[in-house]
Design an enzyme around this catalytic site. Structure first.
Site, PDB file in Angstrom:
ATOM      1  N   HIS A  99       0.760  -1.247  -0.092  1.00 54.71           N
ATOM      2  CA  HIS A  99       0.097   0.015  -0.135  1.00 54.71           C
ATOM      3  C   HIS A  99       0.860   1.293   0.086  1.00 54.71           C
ATOM      4  O   HIS A  99       0.899   1.936  -0.943  1.00 54.71           O
ATOM      5  CB  HIS A  99      -0.969  -0.031   1.032  1.00 54.71           C
ATOM      6  CG  HIS A  99      -1.497  -1.166   1.438  1.00 54.71           C
ATOM      7  ND1 HIS A  99      -2.876  -1.269   0.513  1.00 54.71           N
ATOM      8  CD2 HIS A  99      -1.963  -1.969   2.248  1.00 54.71           C
ATOM      9  CE1 HIS A  99      -3.619  -2.623   0.686  1.00 54.71           C
ATOM     10  NE2 HIS A  99      -2.921  -3.038   1.698  1.00 54.71           N
TER      11      HIS A  99
HETATM   12  O1  RIB Z   1      -5.025   0.349   4.293  1.00 53.44           O
HETATM   13  C1  RIB Z   1      -3.725   0.423   4.088  1.00 53.44           C
HETATM   14  C2  RIB Z   1      -2.989   1.568   4.753  1.00 53.44           C
HETATM   15  O2  RIB Z   1      -3.511   1.336   6.404  1.00 53.44           O
HETATM   16  C3  RIB Z   1      -1.599   1.579   4.993  1.00 53.44           C
HETATM   17  O3  RIB Z   1      -1.043   3.125   5.255  1.00 53.44           O
HETATM   18  C4  RIB Z   1      -1.109   0.574   6.079  1.00 53.44           C
HETATM   19  O4  RIB Z   1       0.115   0.995   6.563  1.00 53.44           O
HETATM   20  C5  RIB Z   1      -2.159   1.001   7.090  1.00 53.44           C
HETATM   21  O5  RIB Z   1      -1.959   2.420   7.624  1.00 53.44           O
END
Ligand code: RIB
Ligand code: CA
Length: 324
Positions: free
Chosen positions: A251
């Site tokens: 992500h």
């Molecule tokens: O949904 C993914 C996000 O949520 C990323 O930033 C992960 O680190 C969590 O913070």
């Protein structure tokens, strides 16, 4: 050279994103600010010191601890995914002598207020600061709420968050960063600051393969390679056990990838709103992404809807070990 402030809730994928950002030749990280998210903000700030230590004590000009509570909702965390310490429980690892493999690293003076640091830098470098947000948006929202005029001098906000045409990862409706503080996300989308959203629609196309990554970490058997192996292990195990995946999604590194290589992505303009009151739909990002709508409202963001996964992974795997 892009001048950025990295706002983060480390977090295993945050650790990978931080490594990419602080070692980028094209990005000048003016500050790293932490925020309550995957784990509490004190833990996030401690994790930042561990990550920078594992990177060979990489210097960051300013480090600031941010907000410990969302604007309105009760805090949630993702320790079940990222480990109780937020970094795959590396803080529990000890060597044969019983000494911690990853002892807490003293951070240079940590500024007590992320919001003040954000405002100071945006005012010092008008129209030059990009806010790269890879955690809940509480710090950014507070800066906007307290100083809306000054914050309009922000060059751009790039935020990892939201889910438009895919399921969420916290509920069926919502992605974690927006779910954790939906009111903050709405404040950001209302701010009239240029925004690019990097949602699950693209990050769910980028899976880091566990076996391939483990082999690479072992091959790069330095301090950073060992740290990566140790901090990603539980995240891989979680996604294998509960989602049947042979890896986890990158992500936050994808958001850094957008900043460095926007050509890897397809984006569409959209008017994004955030559900802040729905019980079943809290934190849902709502937008009509169809380009042929003549009656749509004025867009407030660019939304990433496509990614060249192969190009991104090539960039990521080439860079993530560059400092090992
Ligand atoms: O949904 C993914 C996000 O949520 C990323 O930033 C992960 O680190 C969590 O913070
Ligand atoms: Ca994060």
């Amino acid at each position: 050279m892009q001048h950025i402030i990295l706002d983060t809730d480390p977090g295993v994928d945050d650790a990978l994103a931080i490594a990419l950002a602080v070692n980028s030749s094209g990005l000048k990280v003016e500050a790293v600010t932490t925020v309550n998210g995957n784990v509490g903000v004190d833990c996030c700030t401690r994790n930042l010191s561990l990550i920078l230590g594992a990177l060979g004590n990489t210097k960051v000009p300013i480090i600031a601890k941010g907000e410990s509570q969302p604007l309105s909702v009760s805090p949630v965390d993702a320790s079940h995914v990222h480990g109780s310490d937020g970094l795959g429980d590396v803080t529990r690892l000890c060597d044969s002598s019983g000494n911690r493999c990853y002892p807490d690293m003293p951070l240079p003076a940590v500024a007590a207020c992320a919001v003040d640091v954000i405002l100071t830098l945006v005012k010092r470098y008008p129209d030059q600061i990009t806010l790269l947000c890879i955690g809940p948006l509480t710090n950014i929202a507070k800066a906007i709420l307290t100083h809306p005029i000054e914050m309009k001098k922000t060059r751009e906000i790039i935020l990892m968050g939201g889910a438009f045409e895919v399921y969420g990862n916290v509920t069926v409706s919502a992605e974690f960063n927006v779910y954790a503080d939906p009111h903050a996300a709405q404040v950001v989308f209302d701010s009239e600051i240029p925004i690019t959203v990097v949602p699950l629609d693209v990050t769910h196309q980028v899976l880091l393969n566990a076996k391939q990554f483990e082999k690479m970490c072992i091959r790069h058997n330095g301090k950073w390679g060992r740290f990566l192996l140790d901090c990603t292990r539980s995240c891989f195990e979680f996604h294998c056990r509960y989602e049947g995946l042979d890896g986890f999604y990158l992500h936050d590194p994808v958001a850094v990838g957008y900043l460095e290589h926007p050509g890897f992505f397809d984006t569409v303009p959209a008017y994004v709103q955030v559900e802040t009151v729905g019980e079943l739909t809290r934190g849902r990002t709502v937008a009509d992404l169809r380009s042929d709508r003549i009656d749509r409202p004025k867009p407030n963001a660019q939304v990433c809807v496509g990614i060249n996964t192969g190009q991104f992974l090539g960039y990521f795997l080439d860079r993530i070990f560059a400092f090992a």
